[in-house]
Design an enzyme around this catalytic site. Structure first.
Site, PDB file in Angstrom:
ATOM      1  CE  LYS A 195      11.849  -2.869  -5.252  1.00  0.00           C
ATOM      2  NZ  LYS A 195      12.647  -3.992  -5.783  1.00  0.00           N
ATOM      3  CG  HIS A 213      20.410 -36.677  -2.429  1.00  0.00           C
ATOM      4  ND1 HIS A 213      20.740 -37.897  -1.869  1.00  0.00           N
ATOM      5  CD2 HIS A 213      21.590 -36.053  -2.702  1.00  0.00           C
ATOM      6  CE1 HIS A 213      22.058 -37.983  -1.778  1.00  0.00           C
ATOM      7  NE2 HIS A 213      22.596 -36.887  -2.293  1.00  0.00           N
ATOM      8  CD1 TRP A 221      -0.258  -5.828  -3.360  1.00  0.00           C
ATOM      9  CD2 TRP A 221      -0.288  -6.683  -1.292  1.00  0.00           C
ATOM     10  NE1 TRP A 221       0.245  -7.094  -3.428  1.00  0.00           N
ATOM     11  CE2 TRP A 221       0.236  -7.646  -2.175  1.00  0.00           C
ATOM     12  CE3 TRP A 221      -0.403  -7.009   0.059  1.00  0.00           C
ATOM     13  CZ2 TRP A 221       0.648  -8.908  -1.751  1.00  0.00           C
ATOM     14  CZ3 TRP A 221       0.004  -8.260   0.477  1.00  0.00           C
ATOM     15  CH2 TRP A 221       0.526  -9.193  -0.417  1.00  0.00           C
ATOM     16  CD  GLU A 232      18.129 -13.190  -6.826  1.00  0.00           C
ATOM     17  OE1 GLU A 232      17.491 -13.598  -5.852  1.00  0.00           O
ATOM     18  OE2 GLU A 232      17.813 -12.181  -7.474  1.00  0.00           O
ATOM     19  CE  LYS A 234      15.373 -11.720  -8.971  1.00  0.00           C
ATOM     20  NZ  LYS A 234      15.082 -10.897  -7.863  1.00  0.00           N
ATOM     21  CG  ASN A 259       0.338   2.399   3.604  1.00  0.00           C
ATOM     22  OD1 ASN A 259      -0.688   2.380   2.946  1.00  0.00           O
ATOM     23  ND2 ASN A 259       1.460   2.974   3.177  1.00  0.00           N
ATOM     24  N   GLY A 260      -0.670  -0.821   6.630  1.00  0.00           N
ATOM     25  CA  GLY A 260      -0.428  -1.643   7.823  1.00  0.00           C
ATOM     26  C   GLY A 260      -1.648  -2.489   8.146  1.00  0.00           C
ATOM     27  CD  GLU A 314      10.932 -11.751  -8.205  1.00  0.00           C
ATOM     28  OE1 GLU A 314      10.192 -11.208  -7.392  1.00  0.00           O
ATOM     29  OE2 GLU A 314      12.164 -11.718  -8.145  1.00  0.00           O
ATOM     30  CB  CYS A 373      -0.881   0.030   1.239  1.00  0.00           C
ATOM     31  SG  CYS A 373      -1.886  -1.431   1.422  1.00  0.00           S
ATOM     32  NE  ARG A 426       5.016   1.507  -1.318  1.00  0.00           N
ATOM     33  CZ  ARG A 426       5.918   1.455  -0.344  1.00  0.00           C
ATOM     34  NH1 ARG A 426       7.112   1.961  -0.545  1.00  0.00           N
ATOM     35  NH2 ARG A 426       5.636   0.907   0.801  1.00  0.00           N
TER      36      ARG A 426
HETATM   37  C1  F6R Z   1      12.681 -10.609  -5.295  1.00  0.00           C
HETATM   38  C2  F6R Z   1      12.366  -9.579  -4.354  1.00  0.00           C
HETATM   39  C3  F6R Z   1      11.994  -9.949  -2.970  1.00  0.00           C
HETATM   40  C4  F6R Z   1      12.737  -9.043  -1.978  1.00  0.00           C
HETATM   41  C5  F6R Z   1      12.262  -9.317  -0.549  1.00  0.00           C
HETATM   42  C6  F6R Z   1      13.021  -8.533   0.485  1.00  0.00           C
HETATM   43  O1  F6R Z   1      13.043 -10.102  -6.530  1.00  0.00           O
HETATM   44  O2  F6R Z   1      12.381  -8.424  -4.685  1.00  0.00           O
HETATM   45  O3  F6R Z   1      12.249 -11.281  -2.717  1.00  0.00           O
HETATM   46  O4  F6R Z   1      14.101  -9.268  -2.103  1.00  0.00           O
HETATM   47  O5  F6R Z   1      10.885  -9.005  -0.449  1.00  0.00           O
HETATM   48  O6  F6R Z   1      12.861  -7.167   0.295  1.00  0.00           O
HETATM   49  P1  F6R Z   1      13.830  -6.123   0.964  1.00  0.00           P
HETATM   50  O7  F6R Z   1      15.173  -6.333   0.398  1.00  0.00           O
HETATM   51  O8  F6R Z   1      13.244  -4.804   0.608  1.00  0.00           O
HETATM   52  O9  F6R Z   1      13.808  -6.395   2.437  1.00  0.00           O
END
Ligand code: F6R
Length: 604
Positions: A599, A503, A73, A480, A484, A97-98, A487, A2, A27
């Protein structure tokens, strides 16, 4: 997640609020809304993108100078117009927000209010309104209401009875107040303030502010006045624009040579054979005492920590390192050995689980060091010391440049720790030189492979499943790479340590799967090649990404030329980022704002 905006001044609030909401789109959200106050109040809300809201604004234009807005959100209640903020109760409007955790109990008491949404926010609006009689100021009603609330909030409240002010407050969810000449702009994220003012007040938990055009009065929850610290917002407009790229994600991948250079500037000096982070707030003697490091983060930040943990172990003799997922650690009865420090890793600096771990670790008296990108964020303000990685605003939901900068910053920390503990020049020389060379190496690789990866990606967009494999430092890189891809492309992708294939995951290999195998030309090369043979023998469709020039048998091979050794995983990861990007684009996805994701994950 949000986002909040607010405006009071002489401009048309609707335009300012819509502009702010567009800045907050990155976000992640599923509905939005604004209310402005003039001769009458104009509340407009829409499910879906801000463009839907904009269409409503075009039909209901006002010239009001005060208003609040929100991107939601969904947490409590589906994405819908009724559940979108602002929420109204009596004379007041609220954006939030929250999460209000005790909203069910509060709701039972608020019998006079007819609830029209399923949200916890409407309960808070009704609670404030129930305390807002003719004798009470808006800030006083808000203060009283917040004393009854459990949970987290960043809020902005408007009243038709007192249209000359916006009351804002925070507990666990960020709020920033931009103070301009004769105008005040409110936002939950500094990116919405850029272009309006450079002067900002970052609200702390437990603070309430009454914002008028160009002035702000701050109090605590007992209405005691506080003095506000005005700070400079660092980012500029160019950092939040696409600058000719189709997507923020591609821009952020391509700008890594520069952003990484900002991470390393003044911190790595190959001529002096030194690497040092200012800001740790630790003496050499304190550094020497460290025996254990725990690295904490979520998602990509966690994987950055995992990769860095290999480097810390290699760099510092006898050091033990644990890497923890914040959402797990916070509910475990964990033990931290004596002489520990905690590295708290977060791009946004607002991730709720990471913040909860930080607070618990601080409560135990263990030193906390932040590895943070967002300047002025909550985690950055609460850690005992640490560094900003200076990667600049990361707008695309998927994290790319922050990962690279986080790994680099933690590696510098490893070198610094090793230096403090008396490691020899020779031992550290390789890491220092590789760190210094990393921006150029990444630049070279991005330039050499961008078109090739686009073509490779086209071959693999049709698959629904993928396995990413790597050994040693390439294992966190594989995790990682899988994150990527999944997502942004929505291909189900899992990362595995190469040695784990037999395994279990080997059972998956068939024509619905493809495999990405990271191979480094080092002492584990032959082991990786054996894993590759196991997959090939079962009809796998393997993309090898490697720095090796040796003979390799695979469906597709991407050969990367780099002089680096220890930091090869960081370079190969850049290829994985391009790969995920081009697969997602070919599948027609919204790569900057993948479905269901936000985000900055400010709620659990
Ligand atoms: C993946 C991604 C998320 C963030 C995670 C932590 O591409 O963006 O997995 O890495 O939500 O976010 P931060 O780094 O803001 O604590």
């Amino acid at each position: 997640m949000c986002g909040i905006v607010g405006y009071i001044g002489s401009k048309e609030a609707q335009g300012v609020l819509l502009g702010g909401l567009r800045r907050l789109e990155y976000r992640g959200y599923d509905s939005s809304g604004i209310v402005t106050l003039g001769d009458r109040s104009t509340l407009l809300r829409a499910k879906g993108k801000v463009a839907e809201l904009e269409a409503k604004v075009t039909e209901n234009k006002t010239i009001d100078g005060v208003g609040i807005g929100h991107t939601r959100w969904a947490t409590h209640g589906v994405p819908s117009e009724e559940n979108a903020h602002p929420h109204k109760s009596g004379d007041i409007y609220l954006v939030h927000n929250g999460i209000i955790e005790n909203y069910k109990e509060l709701k039972k008491e608020l019998k006079d209010h007819e609830f029209v949404s399923q949200t916890d926010t409407e309960v808070l609006a009704a609670l404030i309104n129930s305390l807002y009689d003719n004798e009470t100021s808006l800030e006083s009603a808000v203060t009283q209401a917040l004393q009854l609330v459990d949970g987290t909030y960043g809020i902005a409240v408007l009243s038709t009875r007192e249209p000359e002010k916006i009351v804002v407050a925070r507990s666990g969810s960020p709020l920033i107040i931009g103070v301009g000449k004769d105008e005040t702009v409110i936002a939950s994220d500094a990116s919405a303030l850029i272009g309006h003012t450079e002067n900002a007040i970052y609200l702390n938990d437990g603070e309430i502010a009454v914002c008028r055009a160009g002035s702000v009065d701050l109090t605590d929850l007992s209405s005691q006045p506080l003095s506000a610290k005005v700070e400079k917002i660092e980012a500029d407009m160019s950092a939040i624009q696409k600058q000719g790229y189709d997507h923020f994600l591609l821009k952020e991948i391509m700008e890594q040579p520069t952003t990484l250079q900002s991470t390393l500037n003044g911190r790595v000096d190959p001529k002096e054979n030194r690497a040092m982070l200012g800001g740790l707030n630790m003496t050499q003697a304190e550094l020497r005492q460290i025996e254990h490091v725990v690295i904490i983060g979520c998602g990509t930040a966690y994987y950055a920590g995992m990769l860095a943990s290999y480097y810390l172990e290699q760099l510092v003799d006898g050091l033990t390192v644990d890497v923890e997922i914040a959402s797990e650690l916070r509910y475990r009865s964990f033990h931290l050995p004596k002489n520990s420090v905690a590295l708290i890793v977060s791009q946004s600096g607002e991730t709720a689980d990471t913040l909860a771990c930080l607070r618990e670790i601080k409560r135990r008296g263990v030193k906390t060091l932040g590895v943070i990108n967002a300047v002025g964020s909550t985690i950055a303000r609460e850690v005992d010391g640490g560094v900003y990685v200076h990667a600049g605003p990361e707008i695309s939901v998927a994290s790319t440049k922050a990962f690279t900068s986080q790994v680099a910053a933690m590696t510098v920390f490893g070198v610094q720790l090793a230096q403090a503990k008396g490691a020899g020049v020779q031992e550290l020389n390789q890491y220092i030189n590789e760190l210094a060379d990393l921006p150029d190496e990444i630049e070279k690789v991005l330039a050499a492979h961008r078109d090739e990866i686009k073509e490779v990606a086209a071959k693999y967009t049709k698959y629904d499943h993928a396995l990413f494999l790597g050994r040693d430092t390439l294992y966190p890189a594989a995790l990682e790479g899988a994150l990527k891809l999944k997502e942004i492309s929505y291909i189900q992708a899992e990362g595995y340590a190469g040695g784990e294939l037999k395994h279990g995951p080997l059972a998956l290999i068939d024509d619905r799967f493809f495999e990405v195998m990271l191979l480094q030309d080092n002492w584990l090369f032959d082991k990786g090649v054996s894993n590759l043979a196991e997959v090939n023998a079962r009809g796998g469709h393997v993309v090898v990404i490697t720095n090796s020039t040796k003979q390799i048998d695979a469906e597709t091979i991407v050969r990367v030329d780099t002089k680096l050794d220890a930091l090869v995983p960081v370079v190969l990861n850049v290829i994985q980022q391009l790969f995920a990007y081009y697969v997602a684009v070919a599948r027609g996805n919204d790569v900057d704002q993948p479905r269901n994701l936000a985000k900055s994950v400010t709620v659990e």
